[in-house]
Scaffold this motif. Structure first.
Motif, mmCIF file in Angstrom:
data_model
loop_
_atom_site.group_PDB
_atom_site.id
_atom_site.type_symbol
_atom_site.label_atom_id
_atom_site.label_comp_id
_atom_site.label_asym_id
_atom_site.label_seq_id
_atom_site.Cartn_x
_atom_site.Cartn_y
_atom_site.Cartn_z
ATOM 1 N N ASP A 165 0.816 -1.216 0.000
ATOM 2 C CA ASP A 165 0.000 0.000 0.000
ATOM 3 C C ASP A 165 0.848 1.264 0.000
ATOM 4 O O ASP A 165 0.460 2.274 -0.593
ATOM 5 C CB ASP A 165 -0.925 0.008 1.228
ATOM 6 C CG ASP A 165 -2.175 -0.822 1.007
ATOM 7 O OD1 ASP A 165 -2.055 -1.889 0.376
ATOM 8 O OD2 ASP A 165 -3.258 -0.413 1.456
ATOM 9 N N THR A 166 2.014 1.201 0.637
ATOM 10 C CA THR A 166 2.868 2.385 0.738
ATOM 11 C C THR A 166 3.647 2.645 -0.541
ATOM 12 O O THR A 166 3.785 3.787 -0.988
ATOM 13 C CB THR A 166 3.852 2.241 1.910
ATOM 14 O OG1 THR A 166 3.117 2.014 3.119
ATOM 15 C CG2 THR A 166 4.696 3.498 2.076
ATOM 16 N N LEU A 167 4.142 1.562 -1.154
ATOM 17 C CA LEU A 167 5.063 1.720 -2.277
ATOM 18 C C LEU A 167 4.414 1.560 -3.648
ATOM 19 O O LEU A 167 5.032 1.904 -4.652
ATOM 20 C CB LEU A 167 6.202 0.702 -2.148
ATOM 21 C CG LEU A 167 7.065 0.802 -0.872
ATOM 22 C CD1 LEU A 167 8.102 -0.302 -0.856
ATOM 23 C CD2 LEU A 167 7.741 2.162 -0.788
ATOM 24 N N TRP B 293 7.479 -2.491 -9.189
ATOM 25 C CA TRP B 293 8.762 -2.740 -8.520
ATOM 26 C C TRP B 293 8.587 -3.079 -7.045
ATOM 27 O O TRP B 293 9.523 -3.531 -6.389
ATOM 28 C CB TRP B 293 9.683 -1.532 -8.676
ATOM 29 C CG TRP B 293 10.338 -1.475 -10.016
ATOM 30 C CD1 TRP B 293 9.887 -0.834 -11.134
ATOM 31 C CD2 TRP B 293 11.572 -2.103 -10.397
ATOM 32 N NE1 TRP B 293 10.743 -1.018 -12.186
ATOM 33 C CE2 TRP B 293 11.792 -1.802 -11.763
ATOM 34 C CE3 TRP B 293 12.488 -2.902 -9.733
ATOM 35 C CZ2 TRP B 293 12.904 -2.256 -12.460
ATOM 36 C CZ3 TRP B 293 13.604 -3.361 -10.427
ATOM 37 C CH2 TRP B 293 13.805 -3.049 -11.767
ATOM 38 N N VAL B 294 7.394 -2.844 -6.525
ATOM 39 C CA VAL B 294 7.151 -3.173 -5.119
ATOM 40 C C VAL B 294 7.361 -4.666 -4.870
ATOM 41 O O VAL B 294 7.840 -5.070 -3.800
ATOM 42 C CB VAL B 294 5.721 -2.741 -4.704
ATOM 43 C CG1 VAL B 294 4.659 -3.551 -5.438
ATOM 44 C CG2 VAL B 294 5.538 -2.896 -3.199
ATOM 45 N N ASP C 264 2.077 3.133 -5.278
ATOM 46 C CA ASP C 264 1.924 4.369 -6.054
ATOM 47 C C ASP C 264 3.267 4.996 -6.412
ATOM 48 O O ASP C 264 3.357 5.780 -7.365
ATOM 49 C CB ASP C 264 1.101 5.394 -5.257
ATOM 50 C CG ASP C 264 -0.341 4.939 -5.068
ATOM 51 O OD1 ASP C 264 -0.790 4.112 -5.885
ATOM 52 O OD2 ASP C 264 -0.993 5.396 -4.116
ATOM 53 N N LYS C 265 4.315 4.657 -5.668
ATOM 54 C CA LYS C 265 5.613 5.290 -5.866
ATOM 55 C C LYS C 265 6.509 4.529 -6.833
ATOM 56 O O LYS C 265 7.217 5.126 -7.641
ATOM 57 C CB LYS C 265 6.318 5.444 -4.518
ATOM 58 C CG LYS C 265 5.546 6.315 -3.519
ATOM 59 C CD LYS C 265 6.247 6.374 -2.180
ATOM 60 C CE LYS C 265 5.438 7.228 -1.187
ATOM 61 N NZ LYS C 265 6.066 7.274 0.147
ATOM 62 N N VAL C 266 6.495 3.217 -6.720
ATOM 63 C CA VAL C 266 7.420 2.419 -7.541
ATOM 64 C C VAL C 266 6.698 1.449 -8.465
ATOM 65 O O VAL C 266 7.334 0.711 -9.210
ATOM 66 C CB VAL C 266 8.411 1.645 -6.642
ATOM 67 C CG1 VAL C 266 9.276 2.602 -5.851
ATOM 68 C CG2 VAL C 266 7.675 0.691 -5.710
#
Length: 319
Positions: free
Chosen positions: A271-273, A280-281, A275-277
Protein backbone atom coordinates in the motif's frame (compact mmCIF):
# COMPACT_ATOMS: atom_id res chain seq x y z
CA UNK A 1 7.00 -20.37 31.59
CA UNK A 2 4.34 -18.65 33.69
CA UNK A 3 6.11 -15.31 33.31
CA UNK A 4 6.43 -15.90 29.57
CA UNK A 5 2.71 -16.68 29.30
CA UNK A 6 1.82 -13.58 31.31
CA UNK A 7 4.02 -11.44 29.09
CA UNK A 8 2.42 -12.96 25.99
CA UNK A 9 -1.08 -12.29 27.30
CA UNK A 10 -0.21 -8.70 28.15
CA UNK A 11 1.24 -8.24 24.66
CA UNK A 12 -1.91 -9.62 23.03
CA UNK A 13 -4.09 -7.40 25.24
CA UNK A 14 -2.10 -4.31 24.27
CA UNK A 15 -2.34 -5.21 20.59
CA UNK A 16 -6.08 -5.73 20.93
CA UNK A 17 -6.44 -2.32 22.58
CA UNK A 18 -4.40 -0.80 19.75
CA UNK A 19 -6.68 -2.46 17.19
CA UNK A 20 -9.79 -1.15 18.96
CA UNK A 21 -8.39 2.37 19.13
CA UNK A 22 -6.93 2.38 15.59
CA UNK A 23 -9.73 4.49 13.99
CA UNK A 24 -9.34 7.07 16.75
CA UNK A 25 -5.58 7.19 16.22
CA UNK A 26 -6.00 8.27 12.60
CA UNK A 27 -5.27 4.92 10.95
CA UNK A 28 -7.20 4.37 7.72
CA UNK A 29 -9.91 1.77 8.60
CA UNK A 30 -9.98 0.14 5.15
CA UNK A 31 -6.22 -0.41 5.24
CA UNK A 32 -6.35 -2.03 8.70
CA UNK A 33 -9.34 -4.16 7.64
CA UNK A 34 -7.45 -5.37 4.60
CA UNK A 35 -4.45 -6.15 6.81
CA UNK A 36 -6.58 -8.15 9.26
CA UNK A 37 -8.25 -9.99 6.39
CA UNK A 38 -4.91 -11.17 5.03
CA UNK A 39 -3.74 -11.90 8.58
CA UNK A 40 -6.62 -14.40 8.87
CA UNK A 41 -5.55 -15.85 5.52
CA UNK A 42 -1.95 -16.23 6.71
CA UNK A 43 -2.97 -17.71 10.07
CA UNK A 44 -5.18 -20.26 8.30
CA UNK A 45 -2.33 -21.19 5.97
CA UNK A 46 0.04 -21.46 8.96
CA UNK A 47 -2.32 -23.99 10.54
CA UNK A 48 -1.54 -26.24 7.60
CA UNK A 49 2.14 -25.46 7.03
CA UNK A 50 3.39 -24.51 10.48
CA UNK A 51 1.50 -27.03 12.59
CA UNK A 52 0.86 -29.90 10.15
CA UNK A 53 3.88 -29.61 7.87
CA UNK A 54 1.93 -29.49 4.59
CA UNK A 55 3.00 -26.88 2.03
CA UNK A 56 0.12 -25.89 -0.26
CA UNK A 57 0.73 -23.84 -3.41
CA UNK A 58 -2.99 -23.57 -4.17
CA UNK A 59 -4.55 -21.82 -1.18
CA UNK A 60 -5.63 -18.90 -3.36
CA UNK A 61 -8.27 -21.28 -4.76
CA UNK A 62 -10.10 -21.25 -1.42
CA UNK A 63 -9.56 -17.53 -0.85
CA UNK A 64 -10.77 -16.53 -4.31
CA UNK A 65 -13.63 -19.03 -4.65
CA UNK A 66 -15.11 -17.87 -1.33
CA UNK A 67 -14.71 -14.25 -2.45
CA UNK A 68 -16.70 -15.01 -5.63
CA UNK A 69 -19.35 -17.07 -3.85
CA UNK A 70 -19.96 -14.37 -1.24
CA UNK A 71 -19.95 -11.57 -3.81
CA UNK A 72 -22.38 -13.36 -6.13
CA UNK A 73 -24.83 -14.35 -3.39
CA UNK A 74 -24.91 -10.89 -1.82
CA UNK A 75 -25.09 -8.97 -5.10
CA UNK A 76 -27.32 -11.21 -7.21
CA UNK A 77 -29.26 -13.29 -4.68
CA UNK A 78 -29.73 -10.60 -2.02
CA UNK A 79 -28.09 -12.63 0.74
CA UNK A 80 -27.34 -10.82 4.00
CA UNK A 81 -23.59 -10.38 4.76
CA UNK A 82 -23.45 -13.07 7.44
CA UNK A 83 -25.16 -15.64 5.19
CA UNK A 84 -22.87 -14.70 2.31
CA UNK A 85 -19.79 -15.18 4.48
CA UNK A 86 -21.04 -18.50 5.85
CA UNK A 87 -21.79 -19.70 2.31
CA UNK A 88 -18.33 -18.64 1.13
CA UNK A 89 -16.72 -20.40 4.08
CA UNK A 90 -18.70 -23.59 3.48
CA UNK A 91 -17.95 -23.46 -0.26
CA UNK A 92 -14.22 -23.09 0.40
CA UNK A 93 -14.37 -25.94 2.92
CA UNK A 94 -16.07 -28.25 0.42
CA UNK A 95 -13.52 -27.40 -2.27
CA UNK A 96 -10.82 -28.01 0.35
CA UNK A 97 -12.34 -31.42 1.07
CA UNK A 98 -12.23 -32.39 -2.61
CA UNK A 99 -8.67 -31.09 -3.04
CA UNK A 100 -7.54 -32.69 0.20
CA UNK A 101 -8.90 -36.11 -0.72
CA UNK A 102 -6.61 -36.04 -3.75
CA UNK A 103 -3.60 -34.19 -2.39
CA UNK A 104 -3.00 -35.84 1.00
CA UNK A 105 -2.20 -39.12 -0.72
CA UNK A 106 1.17 -37.57 -1.61
CA UNK A 107 3.86 -35.82 0.41
CA UNK A 108 6.44 -33.07 -0.05
CA UNK A 109 6.81 -31.50 -3.47
CA UNK A 110 4.18 -33.83 -4.96
CA UNK A 111 1.58 -32.55 -2.48
CA UNK A 112 2.54 -28.95 -3.27
CA UNK A 113 2.34 -29.49 -7.04
CA UNK A 114 -1.07 -31.20 -6.81
CA UNK A 115 -2.50 -28.29 -4.83
CA UNK A 116 -1.01 -25.83 -7.31
CA UNK A 117 -2.45 -27.71 -10.29
CA UNK A 118 -5.93 -27.89 -8.78
CA UNK A 119 -5.64 -24.23 -7.80
CA UNK A 120 -5.02 -23.36 -11.45
CA UNK A 121 -8.07 -25.41 -12.43
CA UNK A 122 -10.17 -23.34 -10.02
CA UNK A 123 -8.67 -20.18 -11.54
CA UNK A 124 -9.79 -21.13 -15.05
CA UNK A 125 -13.27 -22.07 -13.77
CA UNK A 126 -13.53 -18.58 -12.25
CA UNK A 127 -12.32 -17.11 -15.54
CA UNK A 128 -14.97 -18.90 -17.62
CA UNK A 129 -17.94 -19.18 -15.22
CA UNK A 130 -20.87 -16.92 -16.19
CA UNK A 131 -21.47 -15.55 -12.68
CA UNK A 132 -17.89 -14.40 -11.96
CA UNK A 133 -17.71 -11.56 -14.48
CA UNK A 134 -14.70 -13.06 -16.26
CA UNK A 135 -11.71 -10.73 -16.47
CA UNK A 136 -13.77 -7.85 -15.05
CA UNK A 137 -14.64 -9.74 -11.89
CA UNK A 138 -17.57 -9.00 -9.61
CA UNK A 139 -17.84 -5.27 -9.04
CA UNK A 140 -20.07 -3.20 -6.78
CA UNK A 141 -20.77 -5.84 -4.14
CA UNK A 142 -22.82 -4.11 -1.41
CA UNK A 143 -21.96 -4.55 2.25
CA UNK A 144 -25.62 -4.72 3.20
CA UNK A 145 -26.82 -4.96 6.79
CA UNK A 146 -25.69 -7.54 9.33
CA UNK A 147 -28.65 -9.79 10.24
CA UNK A 148 -30.73 -7.33 8.23
CA UNK A 149 -30.44 -4.78 11.05
CA UNK A 150 -26.93 -3.35 11.46
CA UNK A 151 -25.79 -1.45 8.36
CA UNK A 152 -22.18 -2.08 7.34
CA UNK A 153 -21.93 0.92 5.03
CA UNK A 154 -19.97 2.79 7.69
CA UNK A 155 -16.25 1.92 7.61
CA UNK A 156 -16.18 2.16 11.40
CA UNK A 157 -18.94 -0.41 11.91
CA UNK A 158 -17.37 -2.71 9.32
CA UNK A 159 -14.00 -2.26 10.99
CA UNK A 160 -15.15 -3.49 14.39
CA UNK A 161 -16.88 -6.46 12.77
CA UNK A 162 -13.61 -7.41 11.06
CA UNK A 163 -11.69 -7.02 14.35
CA UNK A 164 -14.20 -9.28 16.12
CA UNK A 165 -13.93 -11.94 13.40
CA UNK A 166 -10.14 -11.77 13.43
CA UNK A 167 -9.98 -12.22 17.22
CA UNK A 168 -12.42 -15.15 17.00
CA UNK A 169 -10.34 -16.82 14.25
CA UNK A 170 -7.08 -16.24 16.14
CA UNK A 171 -8.51 -17.77 19.34
CA UNK A 172 -10.03 -20.67 17.38
CA UNK A 173 -6.70 -21.52 15.74
CA UNK A 174 -4.96 -21.26 19.12
CA UNK A 175 -7.53 -23.62 20.64
CA UNK A 176 -7.15 -26.08 17.75
CA UNK A 177 -3.35 -26.15 18.06
CA UNK A 178 -3.40 -26.62 21.85
CA UNK A 179 -6.06 -29.35 21.72
CA UNK A 180 -5.23 -33.09 21.58
CA UNK A 181 -6.03 -32.88 17.86
CA UNK A 182 -3.40 -30.14 17.48
CA UNK A 183 -0.82 -32.19 19.35
CA UNK A 184 -1.34 -35.04 16.88
CA UNK A 185 -0.86 -32.59 14.00
CA UNK A 186 2.47 -31.52 15.51
CA UNK A 187 3.48 -35.16 15.85
CA UNK A 188 2.66 -35.73 12.18
CA UNK A 189 4.76 -32.70 11.27
CA UNK A 190 7.74 -33.86 13.32
CA UNK A 191 7.62 -37.62 12.69
CA UNK A 192 4.81 -39.01 10.57
CA UNK A 193 6.02 -42.66 10.64
CA UNK A 194 5.98 -42.56 14.46
CA UNK A 195 2.42 -41.21 14.45
CA UNK A 196 1.40 -44.08 12.17
CA UNK A 197 3.16 -46.61 14.40
CA UNK A 198 1.19 -45.29 17.40
CA UNK A 199 -2.05 -46.12 15.61
CA UNK A 200 -3.16 -42.67 14.46
CA UNK A 201 -5.00 -42.50 11.12
CA UNK A 202 -2.69 -39.83 9.77
CA UNK A 203 -4.55 -39.20 6.52
CA UNK A 204 -7.76 -38.33 8.38
CA UNK A 205 -5.94 -35.85 10.60
CA UNK A 206 -4.24 -34.22 7.63
CA UNK A 207 -7.52 -34.07 5.70
CA UNK A 208 -9.33 -32.41 8.62
CA UNK A 209 -6.49 -29.90 9.03
CA UNK A 210 -6.64 -29.16 5.30
CA UNK A 211 -10.41 -28.60 5.37
CA UNK A 212 -10.19 -26.36 8.47
CA UNK A 213 -7.44 -24.32 6.84
CA UNK A 214 -9.45 -24.03 3.60
CA UNK A 215 -12.62 -22.96 5.45
CA UNK A 216 -10.81 -20.26 7.46
CA UNK A 217 -9.11 -19.11 4.26
CA UNK A 218 -12.55 -18.89 2.68
CA UNK A 219 -13.72 -16.70 5.55
CA UNK A 220 -10.81 -14.34 4.82
CA UNK A 221 -11.77 -14.24 1.13
CA UNK A 222 -15.41 -13.53 1.97
CA UNK A 223 -14.39 -10.72 4.30
CA UNK A 224 -12.17 -9.23 1.63
CA UNK A 225 -15.10 -9.04 -0.79
CA UNK A 226 -17.27 -7.31 1.81
CA UNK A 227 -14.53 -4.84 2.71
CA UNK A 228 -13.43 -3.90 -0.81
CA UNK A 229 -16.74 -4.42 -2.61
CA UNK A 230 -15.33 -6.61 -5.39
CA UNK A 231 -13.86 -10.01 -6.22
CA UNK A 232 -11.38 -10.38 -9.08
CA UNK A 233 -9.24 -13.04 -10.72
CA UNK A 234 -6.22 -11.84 -8.72
CA UNK A 235 -7.92 -13.31 -5.63
CA UNK A 236 -7.72 -16.81 -7.10
CA UNK A 237 -4.45 -16.45 -9.04
CA UNK A 238 -1.41 -18.52 -8.10
CA UNK A 239 0.47 -15.33 -7.15
CA UNK A 240 -1.94 -14.92 -4.22
CA UNK A 241 -0.82 -18.33 -2.97
CA UNK A 242 2.75 -17.11 -3.23
CA UNK A 243 1.93 -14.00 -1.22
CA UNK A 244 0.48 -15.94 1.70
CA UNK A 245 3.52 -18.24 1.73
CA UNK A 246 5.72 -15.13 1.82
CA UNK A 247 3.70 -13.64 4.70
CA UNK A 248 3.95 -16.84 6.74
CA UNK A 249 7.66 -17.41 6.18
CA UNK A 250 8.49 -13.75 6.79
CA UNK A 251 6.68 -13.64 10.12
CA UNK A 252 7.62 -17.10 11.31
CA UNK A 253 6.26 -20.55 10.42
CA UNK A 254 4.76 -22.39 13.36
CA UNK A 255 4.31 -19.28 15.51
CA UNK A 256 0.95 -17.78 16.39
CA UNK A 257 1.64 -14.12 15.73
CA UNK A 258 4.22 -14.60 12.97
CA UNK A 259 1.70 -14.78 10.09
CA UNK A 260 0.00 -11.63 11.39
CA UNK A 261 3.33 -9.82 11.44
CA UNK A 262 4.22 -11.05 7.96
CA UNK A 263 0.83 -10.01 6.59
CA UNK A 264 1.23 -6.57 8.16
CA UNK A 265 4.66 -6.05 6.57
CA UNK A 266 3.62 -7.21 3.09
CA UNK A 267 0.33 -5.30 2.99
CA UNK A 268 1.94 -2.15 4.41
CA UNK A 269 4.71 -2.26 1.81
CA UNK A 270 2.25 -2.88 -1.02
CA UNK A 271 0.00 0.00 0.00
CA UNK A 272 2.87 2.39 0.74
CA UNK A 273 5.06 1.72 -2.28
CA UNK A 274 2.56 0.75 -5.00
CA UNK A 275 1.92 4.37 -6.05
CA UNK A 276 5.61 5.29 -5.87
CA UNK A 277 7.42 2.42 -7.54
CA UNK A 278 4.60 0.53 -9.28
CA UNK A 279 5.27 -3.13 -9.96
CA UNK A 280 8.76 -2.74 -8.52
CA UNK A 281 7.15 -3.17 -5.12
CA UNK A 282 7.25 -6.94 -5.72
CA UNK A 283 11.00 -6.75 -6.30
CA UNK A 284 11.45 -4.79 -3.06
CA UNK A 285 9.35 -7.29 -1.10
CA UNK A 286 11.38 -10.11 -2.66
CA UNK A 287 14.66 -8.52 -1.60
CA UNK A 288 13.35 -8.03 1.95
CA UNK A 289 12.23 -11.64 2.01
CA UNK A 290 15.66 -12.90 0.89
CA UNK A 291 17.39 -10.74 3.52
CA UNK A 292 15.05 -11.99 6.24
CA UNK A 293 15.57 -15.62 5.22
CA UNK A 294 19.34 -15.13 5.37
CA UNK A 295 19.32 -13.19 8.64
CA UNK A 296 16.20 -14.59 10.33
CA UNK A 297 15.75 -18.17 9.21
CA UNK A 298 12.93 -18.74 11.69
CA UNK A 299 11.10 -15.59 10.63
CA UNK A 300 10.85 -12.37 12.59
CA UNK A 301 8.67 -13.68 15.43
CA UNK A 302 10.41 -17.06 15.40
CA UNK A 303 13.82 -15.45 15.89
CA UNK A 304 12.43 -13.19 18.61
CA UNK A 305 11.03 -16.18 20.48
CA UNK A 306 14.34 -18.06 20.11
CA UNK A 307 16.23 -15.04 21.48
CA UNK A 308 13.90 -14.80 24.50
CA UNK A 309 14.30 -18.53 25.16
CA UNK A 310 18.10 -18.18 25.08
CA UNK A 311 17.91 -15.31 27.56
CA UNK A 312 15.72 -17.35 29.90
CA UNK A 313 18.11 -20.29 29.63
CA UNK A 314 21.09 -18.07 30.51
CA UNK A 315 19.18 -16.53 33.43
CA UNK A 316 18.23 -19.99 34.72
CA UNK A 317 21.81 -21.21 34.45
CA UNK A 318 23.08 -18.23 36.46
CA UNK A 319 20.42 -18.77 39.10
Amino acid sequence: MNQANKLLRVTYLLLLMLALLAPMLGLYPVFVMKLLCFAIFACAFNLLLGFTGLLSFGHAAFFGSAAYITGYLIKSQNFTPELGMVAGMIGAGLIGLLVGLVAIRRQGIYFAMITMAIGQMVYFVCLQAPFTGGEDGLQGVPRGALFGVLSLQSDTVMYYLVVAIFVACFLAISRIVHSPFGQVLKMIRENEPRAISLGYQVDRYKLLAFVLSAALTGLAGSLKTLIMGFATLSDVHWSMSGEVILMTLLGGVGTFFGPVTGAGIVIALQDTLADKVGSWVNVIIGVIFVLCVLAFRKGIIGELQAWLERRRAVASAKA
